[in-house]
Scaffold this motif. Sequence first.
Motif, PDB file in Angstrom:
ATOM      1  N   GLU A 108       0.842  -1.203   0.000  1.00 61.38           N
ATOM      2  CA  GLU A 108       0.000   0.000   0.000  1.00 61.38           C
ATOM      3  C   GLU A 108       0.878   1.254   0.000  1.00 61.38           C
ATOM      4  OE1 GLU A 108      -3.898   0.125   2.374  1.00 61.38           O
ATOM      5  OE2 GLU A 108      -2.504   1.231   3.648  1.00 61.38           O
ATOM      6  N   ARG A 109       1.948   1.243   0.828  1.00 64.96           N
ATOM      7  CA  ARG A 109       2.824   2.412   0.941  1.00 64.96           C
ATOM      8  C   ARG A 109       3.588   2.680  -0.360  1.00 64.96           C
ATOM      9  NH1 ARG A 109       4.697   6.524   0.767  1.00 64.96           N
ATOM     10  NH2 ARG A 109       5.974   7.661   2.273  1.00 64.96           N
ATOM     11  N   LEU A 110       4.029   1.616  -1.027  1.00 68.94           N
ATOM     12  CA  LEU A 110       4.804   1.791  -2.254  1.00 68.94           C
ATOM     13  C   LEU A 110       3.941   2.172  -3.450  1.00 68.94           C
ATOM     14  CD1 LEU A 110       7.512  -1.015  -1.934  1.00 68.94           C
ATOM     15  CD2 LEU A 110       7.797   1.458  -1.636  1.00 68.94           C
ATOM     16  N   HIS A 111       2.642   2.230  -3.250  1.00 62.76           N
ATOM     17  CA  HIS A 111       1.735   2.712  -4.297  1.00 62.76           C
ATOM     18  C   HIS A 111       1.449   4.212  -4.160  1.00 62.76           C
ATOM     19  CE1 HIS A 111       0.781  -1.476  -5.415  1.00 62.76           C
ATOM     20  NE2 HIS A 111       0.400  -0.926  -6.562  1.00 62.76           N
ATOM     21  N   GLN A 112       1.944   4.845  -3.103  1.00 65.97           N
ATOM     22  CA  GLN A 112       1.672   6.264  -2.889  1.00 65.97           C
ATOM     23  C   GLN A 112       2.565   7.121  -3.787  1.00 65.97           C
ATOM     24  OE1 GLN A 112       1.789   6.852   1.365  1.00 65.97           O
ATOM     25  NE2 GLN A 112       0.091   5.446   1.699  1.00 65.97           N
ATOM     26  N   PRO A 113       2.055   8.298  -4.191  1.00 66.37           N
ATOM     27  CA  PRO A 113       2.763   9.105  -5.199  1.00 66.37           C
ATOM     28  C   PRO A 113       4.144   9.610  -4.776  1.00 66.37           C
ATOM     29  CG  PRO A 113       0.704  10.176  -4.496  1.00 66.37           C
ATOM     30  CD  PRO A 113       0.770   8.853  -3.817  1.00 66.37           C
ATOM     31  N   ASP A 114       4.383   9.812  -3.483  1.00 66.15           N
ATOM     32  CA  ASP A 114       5.664  10.399  -3.063  1.00 66.15           C
ATOM     33  C   ASP A 114       6.859   9.469  -3.254  1.00 66.15           C
ATOM     34  OD1 ASP A 114       4.914   8.674  -0.974  1.00 66.15           O
ATOM     35  OD2 ASP A 114       5.872   9.929   0.548  1.00 66.15           O
ATOM     36  N   VAL A 115       6.633   8.201  -3.588  1.00 63.07           N
ATOM     37  CA  VAL A 115       7.746   7.260  -3.754  1.00 63.07           C
ATOM     38  C   VAL A 115       8.288   7.230  -5.178  1.00 63.07           C
ATOM     39  CG1 VAL A 115       6.913   5.785  -1.874  1.00 63.07           C
ATOM     40  CG2 VAL A 115       6.324   5.216  -4.227  1.00 63.07           C
ATOM     41  N   LYS A 116       7.664   7.981  -6.067  1.00 63.87           N
ATOM     42  CA  LYS A 116       8.081   7.955  -7.478  1.00 63.87           C
ATOM     43  C   LYS A 116       9.542   8.392  -7.652  1.00 63.87           C
ATOM     44  CE  LYS A 116       3.906   7.296  -9.645  1.00 63.87           C
ATOM     45  NZ  LYS A 116       3.536   6.099  -8.916  1.00 63.87           N
ATOM     46  N   SER A 117      10.001   9.326  -6.805  1.00 63.43           N
ATOM     47  CA  SER A 117      11.369   9.840  -6.940  1.00 63.43           C
ATOM     48  C   SER A 117      12.392   9.007  -6.167  1.00 63.43           C
ATOM     49  CB  SER A 117      11.422  11.285  -6.468  1.00 63.43           C
ATOM     50  OG  SER A 117      11.009  11.365  -5.122  1.00 63.43           O
ATOM     51  N   GLY A 118      11.936   7.963  -5.485  1.00 58.73           N
ATOM     52  CA  GLY A 118      12.838   7.102  -4.730  1.00 58.73           C
ATOM     53  C   GLY A 118      12.350   6.905  -3.312  1.00 58.73           C
ATOM     54  N   TRP A 119      13.050   6.052  -2.552  1.00 59.01           N
ATOM     55  CA  TRP A 119      12.665   5.748  -1.175  1.00 59.01           C
ATOM     56  C   TRP A 119      13.789   4.998  -0.466  1.00 59.01           C
ATOM     57  CZ3 TRP A 119      13.215   0.591  -1.525  1.00 59.01           C
ATOM     58  CH2 TRP A 119      12.799  -0.067  -2.679  1.00 59.01           C
ATOM     59  N   ILE A 120      13.696   4.993   0.852  1.00 57.01           N
ATOM     60  CA  ILE A 120      14.564   4.162   1.684  1.00 57.01           C
ATOM     61  C   ILE A 120      13.642   3.314   2.541  1.00 57.01           C
ATOM     62  CG2 ILE A 120      16.293   4.091   3.515  1.00 57.01           C
ATOM     63  CD1 ILE A 120      17.311   6.811   2.471  1.00 57.01           C
ATOM     64  N   LEU A 121      13.798   2.012   2.434  1.00 55.49           N
ATOM     65  CA  LEU A 121      12.957   1.069   3.171  1.00 55.49           C
ATOM     66  C   LEU A 121      13.757   0.538   4.355  1.00 55.49           C
ATOM     67  CD1 LEU A 121      10.153  -0.207   3.019  1.00 55.49           C
ATOM     68  CD2 LEU A 121      11.079  -1.920   1.467  1.00 55.49           C
ATOM     69  N   ASP A 122      13.198   0.695   5.544  1.00 56.90           N
ATOM     70  CA  ASP A 122      13.887   0.359   6.787  1.00 56.90           C
ATOM     71  C   ASP A 122      12.994  -0.583   7.598  1.00 56.90           C
ATOM     72  OD1 ASP A 122      15.029   0.448   9.360  1.00 56.90           O
ATOM     73  OD2 ASP A 122      14.485   2.539   9.691  1.00 56.90           O
ATOM     74  N   GLY A 123      13.476  -1.793   7.872  1.00 60.66           N
ATOM     75  CA  GLY A 123      12.695  -2.739   8.677  1.00 60.66           C
ATOM     76  C   GLY A 123      11.958  -3.770   7.843  1.00 60.66           C
ATOM     77  N   PHE A 124      12.143  -3.738   6.556  1.00 59.16           N
ATOM     78  CA  PHE A 124      11.520  -4.708   5.658  1.00 59.16           C
ATOM     79  C   PHE A 124      12.394  -4.798   4.424  1.00 59.16           C
ATOM     80  CE2 PHE A 124       8.739  -6.161   2.304  1.00 59.16           C
ATOM     81  CZ  PHE A 124       7.957  -7.121   2.933  1.00 59.16           C
ATOM     82  N   PRO A 125      12.678  -5.961   3.932  1.00 65.45           N
ATOM     83  CA  PRO A 125      12.268  -7.275   4.415  1.00 65.45           C
ATOM     84  C   PRO A 125      13.131  -7.742   5.595  1.00 65.45           C
ATOM     85  CG  PRO A 125      13.614  -7.520   2.450  1.00 65.45           C
ATOM     86  CD  PRO A 125      13.460  -6.044   2.692  1.00 65.45           C
ATOM     87  N   ARG A 126      12.568  -8.665   6.361  1.00 68.46           N
ATOM     88  CA  ARG A 126      13.295  -9.272   7.474  1.00 68.46           C
ATOM     89  C   ARG A 126      13.617 -10.739   7.205  1.00 68.46           C
ATOM     90  NH1 ARG A 126      13.222  -6.322  12.517  1.00 68.46           N
ATOM     91  NH2 ARG A 126      11.921  -4.498  12.282  1.00 68.46           N
ATOM     92  N   LYS A 127      12.989 -11.303   6.183  1.00 67.12           N
ATOM     93  CA  LYS A 127      13.201 -12.713   5.839  1.00 67.12           C
ATOM     94  C   LYS A 127      13.287 -12.842   4.321  1.00 67.12           C
ATOM     95  CE  LYS A 127       9.841 -13.904   9.340  1.00 67.12           C
ATOM     96  NZ  LYS A 127       8.498 -14.393   9.430  1.00 67.12           N
ATOM     97  N   VAL A 128      13.831 -13.960   3.867  1.00 63.49           N
ATOM     98  CA  VAL A 128      13.975 -14.199   2.428  1.00 63.49           C
ATOM     99  C   VAL A 128      12.608 -14.239   1.744  1.00 63.49           C
ATOM    100  CG1 VAL A 128      14.738 -15.885   0.696  1.00 63.49           C
ATOM    101  CG2 VAL A 128      16.234 -15.296   2.604  1.00 63.49           C
TER     102      VAL A 128
END
Length: 184
Positions: free
Chosen positions: A71-91
């Motif tokens: 849901e979060r990665l579908h929001q418009p503000d991520v189009k220019s990039g993002w830093i994901l912290d805490g995910f993924p935790r497993k393969v």
Amino acid sequence: MTRLIFLGPPGAGKGTQAQTLAAHLNIPHISTGEILRQAMQEQTPLGIKAQSYVNSGDLVPDQLVQDLVQERLHQPDVKSGWILDGFPRKVTQAAFLEKLLAELHQSNERVVNLDAPDDVVVARLLARGRKDDTEEVIRHRLEVYRADTAPLIDYYGDRQKLLTINGDQSQEEVTDELQKIIAD
């Protein structure tokens, strides 16, 4: 376009570095813990589901966390990039994320492993002074982290996406090293 996944043990400085770098690059810092708290606070359908697990003291299931990330990665503000912290935790979560990013045409992410020795991490977490941060609890969290997340190091290493940074240096030195890597 900067898309980074931050890995590292609790206390290695992931959150601090992710916030600093996100502000420097003017991209969102996406913390799964923060997404979860926000969804529960806003009483979104996923937040209400998550709240029932949190209230009973259970871990939020993978599928629910994956739904929140999606849901979060579908929001418009991520189009220019993002830093994901805490995910993924497993393969399994990494495989889900890889598929999701391909669907969203957001691949070419890099993975930063902020590594620090256990004794350094324990000292940092004890210094925070949180009630639940006893040395025994912290060392257990590190064991769980190493068991669950160590395979991610191999997973991303095999895909030539892994960059390891020494987290056992000053905050400024880690930030400088991260900024140099991002500029390359």
